[in-house]
Design an enzyme around this catalytic site. Structure first.
Site, short mmCIF file in Angstrom:
data_model
loop_
_atom_site.label_atom_id
_atom_site.label_comp_id
_atom_site.label_asym_id
_atom_site.label_seq_id
_atom_site.Cartn_x
_atom_site.Cartn_y
_atom_site.Cartn_z
N CYS A 1 -0.28 4.16 2.26
CA CYS A 1 -0.06 3.90 3.69
C CYS A 1 1.41 4.09 4.05
CB CYS A 1 -0.44 2.46 4.07
SG CYS A 1 -1.97 1.88 3.36
N ASP A 2 2.31 3.66 3.20
CA ASP A 2 3.72 3.52 3.62
C ASP A 2 4.73 4.38 2.88
OD1 ASP A 2 2.85 1.60 5.39
OD2 ASP A 2 3.14 -0.05 4.00
N CYS B 1 0.84 -1.21 0.00
CA CYS B 1 0.00 0.00 0.00
C CYS B 1 0.87 1.25 0.00
CB CYS B 1 -0.92 -0.02 1.22
SG CYS B 1 -1.88 1.49 1.40
#
Ligand code: NDP
Length: 310
Positions: free
Chosen positions: A137-138, A134
Site C-alpha cells: 500500500c505505502d 502494509c
C-alpha cells in the site's frame, strides 16, 4: 430475513473464498460476508512465490481477485457488511450485520488476523504519516528514501525485500540476535545478499520521532548495551506478527487466550455446524495455501453436517 442459506462464510480472504468455491460447487446456497476488501491480508503481499502455480503476474491482489471471480462463477453470493453479532447455537444460526441480518444452517468463520502493533511511543499518532503496516500500500511514498522494517519473521523479510525496490536503504530492526530470525532461510539469503538491506540486531524501537506530525526518525535501543540512538529513516514498516480477529465469538466458540479459534482437523469448532478456517484458527503455519486448504475442508465438512442433519 426469511431465506436460510446453507452456509454463511464470515470473511472474504483466501480461507473464505476457497470455502465459498467448495461450498458452491457442492450446490450449497452460500453467502460470503466481507467488511472490507475481498482477499484479506493476502492483498497486502506483493509476491506470492510460495503459492503453487503462482509464477507469473501473481500478486496477492491478482490471486485474490481470481479466487473471488471463480467463487462467483460457481454461484457464491457476496455482500459487503460488518458483522456485529452472531447467534450460533441451534439448527439455524443468525448473523447480524450493520445493514442486514442473515441466517444459515452452518457458519464458517474465516475472519483472519490483523497486524500486531510494535508498541513504541507515537506509533498510533504517526500511523499513515510515516508508520505503516502494509508495504504494497505505502512503499511508493518512500521511493529513494530511507526505510526501517521492524520484525524478523517471514513478513518482515519478505516486505524488506519488496521495499528495497523503492527505498534508498532498508534497515531491518530485530529485537534478538541473528540466530533467532524466524524467516525462511531462502528469504534471509536474499535479504543478506541485497546491498540495500542491512540488519540491526538486539535492538528495539522505543519511539517514533514526531516531526510536526510526520515521522522524523526512530529512537532505538540496543538491548545488550542499553545504548539509545537515533536512526534516521523516513518510513517505518511494522511486521511483528498478527492477532486473530475473533472478538465476536469470544464466550461462545472455544479459543486460546490469544483468541485463536480452536478446531479439530476437520475445522470443527465446539459448536455443531460452526467451522473456522484460515489465520483465525489455532495453527502452526499461516499461509495462503493453508488458509485455502482450511476453507476447502470447512466447506466439505459443512456439507456433511447438513446431510447428517436432514
Ligand atoms: P511471526 O510471528 O512469524 O514473526 C513476528 C516477528 O516479529 C518475530 O521476529 C518477532 O520476534 C517480532 N516481534 C514480535 N513482537 C514484537 C515487538 N513487540 N517488537 C519487535 N519485534 C516483535 O509473524 P509474521 O507476520 O512474520 O508471520 C506470520 C505468519 O505468516 C507466519 O506463519 C509466517 O510464516 C507467515 N508468512 C509467510 C510468508 C511467506 O511465506 N511468504 C509471508 C508472510 C508471513 P521474535 O522472533 O523475537 O519473537
Amino acid at each position: 430475513m426469511s431465506k436460510i442459506f446453507d452456509t454463511i462464510i464470515i470473511g472474504g480472504g483466501p480461507a473464505g473464498l476457497s470455502a465459498g468455491l467448495y461450498a458452491a460447487r457442492s450446490k450449497m446456497d452460500t453467502l460470503i460476508i466481507e467488511r472490507a476488501k475481498f482477499g484479506g491480508q493476502a492483498t497486502t503481499t506483493d509476491e506470492l512465490e510460495n503459492y503453487p502455480g503462482s509464477i507469473e503476474d501473481c500478486t496477492g491482489t491478482t490471486l485474490s481477485e481470481r479466487m473471488r471471480k471463480q467463487a462467483e462463477e460457481f454461484g457464491v453470493n457476496f455482500t459487503k457488511d460488518t458483522v456485529t453479532k452472531v447467534e450460533l447455537e441451534g439448527d439455524v444460526k443468525t448473523v447480524i450485520c450493520n445493514n442486514e441480518t442473515y441466517q444459515a444452517k452452518t457458519i464458517i468463520i474465516a475472519t483472519g488476523a490483523t497486524p500486531r502493533l510494535g508498541g513504541f511511543k507515537n506509533e498510533i499518532e504517526l500511523r499513515g504519516k510515516g508508520v505503516s503496516y502494509c508495504a504494497t500500500c505505502d512503499a511508493d511514498f518512500f521511493t529513494e528514501l530511507d526505510i526501517a522494517v521492524i520484525g524478523g519473521g517471514d513478513s518482515a523479510i519478505t516486505e524488506a525485500i519488496y521495499l528495497s525496490k523503492f527505498g534508498e536503504t532498508v534497515t531491518v530492526i530485530y529485537r534478538k540476535g541473528k540466530e533467532n530470525l524466524r524467516a525462511a532461510k531462502s528469504l534471509l539469503e536474499k535479504a543478506f545478499n541485497n546491498p540495500k538491506i542491512n540488519f540491526v540486531f538486539d535492538t528495539v524501537v522505543e519511539e517514533a520521532i514526531d516531526n510536526d506530525g510526520i515521522l522524523g526518525g526512530l529512537m532505538v535501543k540496543n538491548t545488550k548495551t542499553g545504548e539509545v540512538s537515533k536512526l534516521a529513516v523516513d518510513g517505518c514498516f511494522v511486521f511483528v506478527g498478527y492477532n486473530p480477529i475473533s472478538e465476536l465469538f469470544r464466550g461462545t466458540v472455544n479459543m486460546t487466550e490469544r483468541g485463536d479459534i480452536i478446531t479439530d482437523e476437520n475445522m470443527k469448532t465446539n459448536i455443531p455446524g460452526v467451522f473456522a478456517a484460515g489465520d483465525v484458527r489455532e495453527k502452526t503455519l499461516r499461509q495462503v495455501i493453508t488458509a485455502a486448504a482450511d476453507g476447502a475442508i470447512a466447506a466439505t465438512q459443512a456439507e456433511h453436517y447438513i446431510e447428517n442433519h436432514k
